[in-house]
Every structure is written in C-alpha cells, then in structure tokens.
Motif scaffolding. Sequence first.
Motif, PDB file in Angstrom:
ATOM      1  N   ILE A 249       0.272  -1.248  -0.468  1.00 35.15           N
ATOM      2  CA  ILE A 249       0.203  -0.249   0.245  1.00 35.15           C
ATOM      3  C   ILE A 249       0.719   1.040  -0.167  1.00 35.15           C
ATOM      4  N   THR A 250       2.069   1.720   0.464  1.00 34.21           N
ATOM      5  CA  THR A 250       3.014   2.205   0.579  1.00 34.21           C
ATOM      6  C   THR A 250       3.695   2.255  -0.948  1.00 34.21           C
ATOM      7  N   ALA A 251       3.460   1.544  -1.390  1.00 34.33           N
ATOM      8  CA  ALA A 251       3.973   1.580  -2.962  1.00 34.33           C
ATOM      9  C   ALA A 251       2.957   1.932  -3.835  1.00 34.33           C
ATOM     10  N   GLN A 252       1.940   1.745  -3.901  1.00 32.11           N
ATOM     11  CA  GLN A 252       0.620   2.302  -4.744  1.00 32.11           C
ATOM     12  C   GLN A 252       0.374   3.467  -4.185  1.00 32.11           C
ATOM     13  N   THR A 253       0.553   4.172  -3.109  1.00 27.04           N
ATOM     14  CA  THR A 253       0.265   5.343  -2.144  1.00 27.04           C
ATOM     15  C   THR A 253       1.158   5.847  -2.665  1.00 27.04           C
ATOM     16  N   ALA A 254       2.945   5.848  -3.549  1.00 21.99           N
ATOM     17  CA  ALA A 254       3.674   6.952  -3.222  1.00 21.99           C
ATOM     18  C   ALA A 254       3.617   7.046  -5.033  1.00 21.99           C
ATOM     19  N   ALA A 255       3.519   6.023  -5.484  1.00 24.07           N
ATOM     20  CA  ALA A 255       2.795   6.260  -7.189  1.00 24.07           C
ATOM     21  C   ALA A 255       1.380   6.860  -7.809  1.00 24.07           C
ATOM     22  N   THR A 256       0.628   7.106  -6.705  1.00 23.17           N
ATOM     23  CA  THR A 256      -0.870   7.831  -7.305  1.00 23.17           C
ATOM     24  C   THR A 256      -0.217   9.088  -6.761  1.00 23.17           C
ATOM     25  N   ARG A 257       1.125   9.613  -5.384  1.00 27.01           N
ATOM     26  CA  ARG A 257       0.744  10.726  -5.474  1.00 27.01           C
ATOM     27  C   ARG A 257       1.877  11.127  -6.663  1.00 27.01           C
ATOM     28  N   THR A 258       2.172  10.479  -7.057  1.00 28.41           N
ATOM     29  CA  THR A 258       2.637  11.911  -8.817  1.00 28.41           C
ATOM     30  C   THR A 258       1.685  12.104  -9.900  1.00 28.41           C
ATOM     31  N   ILE A 259       0.817  12.189  -9.057  1.00 25.85           N
ATOM     32  CA  ILE A 259      -0.346  12.742 -10.183  1.00 25.85           C
ATOM     33  C   ILE A 259      -0.692  14.098  -9.445  1.00 25.85           C
ATOM     34  N   GLY A 260       0.177  14.263  -8.334  1.00 25.81           N
ATOM     35  CA  GLY A 260       0.338  15.948  -7.707  1.00 25.81           C
ATOM     36  C   GLY A 260      -1.588  16.029  -7.872  1.00 25.81           C
ATOM     37  N   ASP A 261      -1.038  17.104  -7.863  1.00 26.67           N
ATOM     38  CA  ASP A 261      -2.468  18.197  -7.993  1.00 26.67           C
ATOM     39  C   ASP A 261      -4.054  17.805  -9.318  1.00 26.67           C
ATOM     40  N   ALA A 262      -3.499  17.438 -10.121  1.00 21.36           N
ATOM     41  CA  ALA A 262      -4.571  17.065 -10.769  1.00 21.36           C
ATOM     42  C   ALA A 262      -5.914  16.485 -11.023  1.00 21.36           C
ATOM     43  N   PRO A 263      -6.908  16.967 -11.152  1.00 18.89           N
ATOM     44  CA  PRO A 263      -8.259  16.999 -10.687  1.00 18.89           C
ATOM     45  C   PRO A 263      -8.441  15.270 -10.931  1.00 18.89           C
ATOM     46  N   VAL A 264      -8.759  14.598 -10.118  1.00 21.88           N
ATOM     47  CA  VAL A 264      -9.486  13.118 -11.122  1.00 21.88           C
ATOM     48  C   VAL A 264     -10.921  12.779 -10.521  1.00 21.88           C
ATOM     49  N   ASP A 265     -11.595  11.761 -11.639  1.00 18.59           N
ATOM     50  CA  ASP A 265     -12.906  11.069 -11.235  1.00 18.59           C
ATOM     51  C   ASP A 265     -12.318   9.758 -10.648  1.00 18.59           C
ATOM     52  N   LEU A 266     -11.641   9.344 -10.582  1.00 16.78           N
ATOM     53  CA  LEU A 266     -11.224   7.635 -10.147  1.00 16.78           C
ATOM     54  C   LEU A 266     -10.378   7.412  -9.681  1.00 16.78           C
ATOM     55  N   LEU A 267     -10.418   6.671  -8.732  1.00 20.25           N
ATOM     56  CA  LEU A 267      -8.332   6.410  -8.893  1.00 20.25           C
ATOM     57  C   LEU A 267      -8.617   4.680  -8.386  1.00 20.25           C
ATOM     58  N   VAL A 268      -8.010   4.034  -9.743  1.00 21.31           N
ATOM     59  CA  VAL A 268      -7.558   3.023  -9.752  1.00 21.31           C
ATOM     60  C   VAL A 268      -6.585   2.067  -9.680  1.00 21.31           C
ATOM     61  N   TRP A 269      -6.162   1.520  -8.707  1.00 27.37           N
ATOM     62  CA  TRP A 269      -5.558   0.069  -7.863  1.00 27.37           C
ATOM     63  C   TRP A 269      -5.458  -1.334  -9.010  1.00 27.37           C
ATOM     64  N   PRO A 270      -4.705  -1.806  -8.473  1.00 28.82           N
ATOM     65  CA  PRO A 270      -4.770  -3.193  -9.330  1.00 28.82           C
ATOM     66  C   PRO A 270      -5.007  -4.184  -8.096  1.00 28.82           C
ATOM     67  N   GLU A 271      -4.735  -5.819  -8.798  1.00 31.21           N
ATOM     68  CA  GLU A 271      -5.576  -6.555  -7.818  1.00 31.21           C
ATOM     69  C   GLU A 271      -4.113  -6.061  -6.498  1.00 31.21           C
TER      70      GLU A 271
END
Length: 507
Positions: A249-271
């Motif tokens: 979950i730490t690795a997934q969170t770190a990769a998610t933060r690369t999005i920055g402040d861009a607006p998002v409707d849905l975040l998707v993580w893998p299996e």
Amino acid sequence: MSDTFSPPAARAPLPLWLAAPAAAGAGVLMALAFPSTAIWPLIFVALPLLLSALRGRRVGGALLVGLAYGLLFFGLQVSFTARYLGPVPWIALTVVEGVLTAVALIPITLAYRWLPRVWPRSRAVALPFVVAGLWTLHELFLGNWPYGGFPWARLGMSQAEGPFAPVASWIGVSGLTFLMVALVALTIELARMRGRRRPALLIAPVMTLVVLAVTPLFPTAPSGEMRIAAVQGNGSTGYFDEREPYGVITAQTAATRTIGDAPVDLLVWPEGGVDYDPFQDEATARRLTRLVSRFDAPLLANTATERGDDIFNTSFLWTQDGEAGQLHDKRHPVPFGEYVPDRDFYYALAPELIGLIGREYTPGSNPPLVRVDGVGVGLAICFDVIYDEVIREGVMHGAEVLVFQTNNADFRGTDENLQQLAFARMRAIETGRSVVNVSTVGTSQIIRPDGSTVAGLDADEAGALLEDVELRSGLTAGVVLGPWIQLGMLVAAALLVAAGVLSRRRR
C-alpha cells in the motif's frame, strides 16, 4: 474399412509418421501467433498443417496428432507458469490441456470421415463450416472444464493487433474464431477439389475473407468522459516476494502521489494493491481514507477479504466516508493458485507444492460492476478477463467503461502480462467500451473502444496513468449474440453426431 480403400474424402493426405511432426510444428507456429511474438498470420499456416494432419485419421491416429499439437502449443503458451514454482505446474497444465485438446479435436477427424459419406455434396461448403464449428466447440470445452476451464488460447483472441478483430464486436470472440477456421477449411477444400474447374466454389471462401477483412466496428454511443488515474505501484506483490508490513500500500500510495494536484474522478489500483483487509485492519482503512480525501475521488482497490469462514478476492470502491459499500468478488479463483480442488487427492501427489497454497478463495456471486457518480464501471479481476460471461454481465448491467485489475508479479520476466493485455484489447473491441487494464507490476494500459492504446506503463515501472477516458453506452451485437452463437454451435454439433450415428447404423 481400411484407409487404403476409403473414399477420397476420407483418405489421409499425410501418413501418420509425417502427420504427427506436422501437428507438432503447427503447435509451435500457433504459439508464435499469440503474444508476445504476436505474428498473427501464422495462424493461417498452422491451421492448414493441423487440419491436414487430422484428416483421414482413425481415432487413435487423431489422438496422437492432437496430442502432438496440444502439448507443443500449450507447452510454449503457458511456460510462464514455471517462473517461480519450477517445471511441475507447467508440465501438469501442459499435459492436461494437451490431452483435452487431443480428445476435443477427434470430432473434427470424424467429421472429415463421416460427413462426405452421409452427404456427398457437403465437401464444398458444409464440411468446412462443420469443421469450424467443431473447432470452436473444442475451445469452449477447454474454456469450461475441468474446474471452470481455461479459455486462455482462443484463436479469436490472437487478433488483438490483427485486421479481423472488429468482427468480434458483431459475433463475439467465438464467432470470430469460427470464421477464421472456416476460411482455412474452405480454402483447403477448394485446393483439394481444384476449384478453378468450378468457379462458383470460390464464392464461399472469398465472401468469408471479405467479411473478416472489411467488417467495421459495431457502433456504440459516446456518453461522456471520466477522468481516471490508473496506478501501477511496482511493489513486492509476488507470492514469494519479501514484504515489509504495509509495503504494498505504501508503494501504491507513492505512485498515486505522482498525479500531483490534477483533478481525478476515479483512482484505480490493481489486484492485490492493498496488503491487508481494510474491513478488518483499521490502519489500512485510515490510509485509504486519507488518500481519497487528498484527491477528492473514490478509490477502486483490491485485496483479500474475509466474511465469516469464507475468503474472497475482492475489489471495492472506497469513499471519503471511510466505507466501501460496493464490492465485487472474483468469479473464477484460479485452481491450484487461489484454491486447491480435491485438496486431499492432490496433496497426496505433491504435498510440498500443495502445502504452499494456504488460502482457499471462494468464488464470488455479486455483479462485476460498481457505480461512480451514476456511471457504471464493469470489472474483471485478473484471469476473469478471459471468461465471456463476466465481461458480458458487467456490460449488460450498464457498464460504460471496463476496469481490469491484475497482479502479474508471479510472472515477472515472462510474456504472461502481454498475453493478458491482448485479451483486454479484444474485450474493448468486443464490447465497444474503453478499458483500463491496471497491474501491480505491469504492463498497464488505457485502451480505446477500438482496441488502440491511449497510454501505458511498461513492466517493472512505477507510475500513474491519468487520462480522460471515453464512456460508451449501447450493446454491441457481439455482446448480445455471443452466447446464442455458442448455443447454436452446441445444438448443431449434437445434431451432427446424431446424424452420423444413424447413418453408420443404417450402413
């Protein structure tokens, strides 16, 4: 009656000593037609070799020929299963699928022997289409039995980068397989009958080729856009990876933060993108809530969950309320990967390997769909992407976009992820929907309804894909007609067998 005195339609064009190696070569060529090599025209070399090797055989010879083909084809196609557990699972799966293939191809041999005797004028058109139907049924057989089947290597799925893929949007993947085999079988008959003497015989193969080559995509209606972020964390998610607590979950969170402040409707993580069950582990729940609050968007994630005595492979939509009111459990847990059928029997055969599989996942029964602000999002978890009914159910329930969550970490360094990605492309074409295919370790892609790629992340690369994904509504003919086409083939096959038996008895 011996093969020597059989009518010409039943004579074997190849002696058995040559037919078996030809079938083995066909198996190699067929495997090269699928990813990662993906030389799709090789199908039209492999199929004539195999059909010629099957033709004119008795049951024993057909079994040998089918086995030579099946073992070579599946041995190459599923070699990724040896990545971590060694040769035993690979050999076991290859032998099972190879033997089932050999048995399932016998009806094609019998059709070549019997149908011209029952109906002498069938060779020109009817016989090739019967052969195509029987081939498609052999794929359906492998895709449903045993233990839910393994529909991994259907010919129609090879067309992800080929010119015939749009046909699947009209008649489904099975229908596409049928026409591809029919084209080959018709061409073989034309060559055998020297069709230049009867130009009318050219009509059937030419028309089949035209249908395959020029059929456009079945139209679906644009219904808006959804800004989706697909996150590939590249964490330690393999079965034998060394893991730190909350490392995934730490690795997934770190990769998610690369999005920055861009607006998002849905975040998707893998299996497998979440280490622990957030319904049981408060620390995981808090992490997820902070993340969705930070981006002001719900998160579609996946982990193993427990409900009573049952364990499920679960995708869930996590919201800012710290809740996941919408769940979908994997419909087809992988035999000998996520559960062990007949455990006592197989444990006695291979106790060390079977002992590694501690969990027993329960098949899900809830719909493969979640709704995000009224938009239906169809789901398939990992290998569920290869099962027609899962994809069809999501679209029939109103999915306007498809999300496929997978974990390819157990197959790092193999082409398994590219094979699965090809299936995702074909599902986009078949359903007329955009597809978000997201993996823990790659390859992740966002795919348009025509099968082309919007954006992607290579294997072993951490990052996030942020795109305005097109939504589509309306059902393609492939979704609606697909199951009826399969049913029609089953009925036709039963009638053919009955007619053949009655004819033999009369003679």
